[in-house]
Design a protein around this motif. Structure first.
Motif, PDB file in Angstrom:
ATOM      1  N   GLU A 174       1.996   0.286   7.650  1.00  0.00           N
ATOM      2  CA  GLU A 174       1.309   0.471   8.930  1.00  0.00           C
ATOM      3  C   GLU A 174      -0.137   0.874   8.711  1.00  0.00           C
ATOM      4  O   GLU A 174      -1.043   0.436   9.432  1.00  0.00           O
ATOM      5  CB  GLU A 174       2.038   1.532   9.760  1.00  0.00           C
ATOM      6  N   TRP A 176      -2.005   0.013   6.212  1.00  0.00           N
ATOM      7  CA  TRP A 176      -2.736  -1.198   5.823  1.00  0.00           C
ATOM      8  C   TRP A 176      -3.119  -2.018   7.047  1.00  0.00           C
ATOM      9  O   TRP A 176      -4.235  -2.521   7.151  1.00  0.00           O
ATOM     10  CB  TRP A 176      -1.875  -2.024   4.867  1.00  0.00           C
ATOM     11  N   LYS A 177      -2.190  -2.143   8.003  1.00  0.00           N
ATOM     12  CA  LYS A 177      -2.477  -2.911   9.218  1.00  0.00           C
ATOM     13  C   LYS A 177      -3.650  -2.319   9.995  1.00  0.00           C
ATOM     14  O   LYS A 177      -4.425  -3.040  10.620  1.00  0.00           O
ATOM     15  CB  LYS A 177      -1.252  -2.945  10.133  1.00  0.00           C
ATOM     16  N   HIS A 178      -3.775  -0.994   9.954  1.00  0.00           N
ATOM     17  CA  HIS A 178      -4.781  -0.314  10.774  1.00  0.00           C
ATOM     18  C   HIS A 178      -6.016   0.095   9.971  1.00  0.00           C
ATOM     19  O   HIS A 178      -6.831   0.884  10.469  1.00  0.00           O
ATOM     20  CB  HIS A 178      -4.163   0.927  11.436  1.00  0.00           C
ATOM     21  N   GLY A 487       4.330  -1.650  14.251  1.00  0.00           N
ATOM     22  CA  GLY A 487       5.435  -2.518  13.894  1.00  0.00           C
ATOM     23  C   GLY A 487       6.766  -1.858  14.231  1.00  0.00           C
ATOM     24  O   GLY A 487       6.827  -0.706  14.673  1.00  0.00           O
TER      25      GLY A 487
END
Length: 563
Positions: A174, A176-178, A487
């Motif tokens: 998560e 990494w996504k943000h 996610g």
């Protein structure tokens, strides 16, 4: 950058931190009156492995805006440091693990010293720092940060066995996504779990995982003594031996001491001239000190590594340590719950130059004058602003029109109320931040998101809108958005709510976090939900029942209850 005088002071304080932590646990188990005679515990060995790292961190590296989640079993080290800084009392230390005493694991709600994040359920405190960093980004992007406060680093002191917890890796993905920033995870890589020595090869796996997620990995394997020895004739052979020695054997030799090290090294390396002379030049005590001088136990190495970070990318420090370092329990595979005997604590007291009856003295037995140490502690950057818990005013609730529908479901009513708030310009609406684990639309957050947008550090247009493709929902990201999309991981949802719900205390800006999910999946995140409540985080959870066909299907496919 540290100076020679600072390193001398820190070396004294490191010894004192280790002594106070060990004595606090000994007092609780052997000296404090007990009505039942049962063991109190306290994890002397697990604490000891972080004494050097935490000394460098709290007395050299940290600034007031930094926040730390301390490995649960390092609680005695944390309380000892707070005692030296004047934020913890002797009475609380004497009552360690007792009613109203210093807590077994650092607690925001029960401890009176400077705890940033409660830790206890292993792995959760680690992930909490990542979500706290995202919360900090949100607060600053919305112009809510305290005017005089620079960005802080969210730091976790991580037991290597905590990296067995699945929620840690859910959080990594998560993050990494943000585009998570300003996050340090300092891994106490003592290669021992609660039951035994960990498997070989984990180091390479950890490095690969963190680098794949965009983190910088800094490995602290060798201390200054080892690095100097490697430069001697025969030093590279010694390095190779250290690098190839199995974890279990290294731990056993650490426990056995200098004579065992000498015999094993000579047996394995044989009479090879230069390396044999390197070994022979040292006494048993010096050889033991050399072989246990791992990177995580060398103040200069640790401070140099911390000082070298000049960016805001996430960093994992993989620090090789010895569980029980500096204690007679060091290296033994059974040391996790072990306690030093009265005879062993007497030997340690003598080695620390602590006089009987003066065990709680803040500077007892140290080589430097008390006045020098006191001046240094008063000037520690971390403490220069005093109290680090902030607050923010309560928010007024505006008049909210009831949904006009004569009949409406509760979840639809929730969506309509948020839509009404989104239309207005109230202070309350400006502080609401919603989040959901990939069920934003189906939990009736769509109208809110359409009006308020999704949060991201960088703007990202809705491709369907740009291409003029009809869609009910506007999916645009920007730094001003008020929804954080996650996610499908309910642990992450509740950790995010926990971080957002502490923003008033951590960053001085009150938010109103609202998290939505399907009610059956609350159970998947219960540990993180309990943890968030224990921290006294403030947030709202709205759990929607899933659609009726889904429920009927679940009922048909559920196993029958036991008869």
């Amino acid at each position: 950058m540290s100076t020679a005088s600072e390193r001398e002071i820190l070396a004294d304080l490191e010894r004192k931190v280790l002594w106070l932590a060990s004595w606090t646990i000994h007092n609780a188990n052997h000296l404090r009156p007990s009505t039942d005679g049962l063991k109190v515990g306290g994890h002397q060995a697990s604490s000891a492995s972080l004494a050097t790292i935490m000394t460098a961190l709290y007395f050299h590296t940290l600034r007031p805006q930094d926040r730390v989640a301390v490995k649960p079993h390092a609680s005695p080290i944390f309380h000892a440091i707070q005692y030296l800084l004047g934020a913890q009392s002797r009475e609380k230390l004497e009552a360690f693990r007792a009613y109203k005493g210093a807590q077994s694991y650092p607690s925001r709600t029960k401890d009176t010293d400077d705890v940033d994040f409660s830790t206890g359920s292993v792995g959760l405190g680690v992930a909490q720092t990542l979500f706290a960093s995202l919360a900090q980004d949100y607060v600053r992007a919305h112009g809510l940060a305290r005017k005089d406060s620079p960005e802080g680093r969210m730091i976790a002191l991580v037991g290597d066995a905590e990296l067995d917890e699945g929620n840690v890796f859910e959080a990594l993905l998560e993050g990494w996504k943000h585009d998570v920033r300003n996050t340090w995870w300092i891994v106490d890589y003592n290669r021992q779990s609660l039951d035994a020595v960990v498997r070989e090869g984990l180091y390479e796996r950890f490095v690969g995982i963190f680098e794949a997620m965009g983190w910088q990995v800094v490995v602290l394997k060798y201390g200054s003594l080892q690095q100097a020895a490697f430069r001697e004739p025969g030093g590279e052979k010694l390095r190779h031996w250290i690098d190839t020695c199995p974890n279990g054997e290294y731990s056993a030799l650490t426990f056995q001491g200098g004579a065992a090290w000498r015999k094993r090294l000579m047996d394995d390396l044989g009479d090879q001239g230069d390396v044999s002379r390197l070994i022979a030049a040292r006494t048993d005590a010096e050889l033991s000190a050399l072989m246990t001088n791992l990177g995580g136990h060398d103040l200069h190495t640790v401070m140099e590594a911390f000082d070298a970070i000049d960016h805001d990318r996430p960093v994992c420090f993989l620090c090789y340590t010895v569980k029980g370092f500096g204690l007679p329990l060091a290296g033994h595979k059974d040391n996790h719950a072990g306690l030093m005997t009265p005879a062993q604590i007497d030997t340690l007291r003598a080695a620390m130059n602590v006089r009987p009856g003066h065990e709680w003295g803040r500077f007892e037995g140290l080589s430097l004058p008390a006045a020098t140490l006191e001046r240094f502690l008063k000037a520690v950057p971390f403490r220069r602003e005093g109290a680090r818990r902030y607050t923010d005013a309560a928010l007024a609730v505006p008049a909210i029109a009831a949904p006009p529908n004569p009949t409406v479901s509760t979840q639809a009513g929730f969506g309509l109320i948020l839509q009404e708030l989104a239309r207005g310009d109230s202070a309350l609406a400006a502080r609401i931040v919603t989040t959901s684990p990939d069920v934003t639309v189906s939990t009736n957050l769509g109208p809110w998101v359409n009006r308020r947008g999704l949060f991201a550090e960088r703007e990202l247009a809705d491709v369907f809108k740009r291409e003029r493709i009809p869609s009910t929902f506007n999916w645009e990201f920007s730094p001003k958005g008020q929804h954080m999309e996650l996610g499908i991981a309910e642990m992450n949802l509740f950790l995010m709510l926990s971080a957002l719900g502490l923003s008033h205390s951590l960053f001085g800006a009150r938010l109103i976090p609202i998290g939505t999910l399907y009610d059956p999946f609350i159970c998947r995140g219960l540990d993180a939900l309990n943890y968030a409540c224990y921290q006294d985080a403030r947030f709202i959870v709205v759990a929607s029942p899933p659609a009726s066909p889904w429920r009927r299907k679940a009922a048909r496919t559920s196993p029958s209850p036991p008869r």
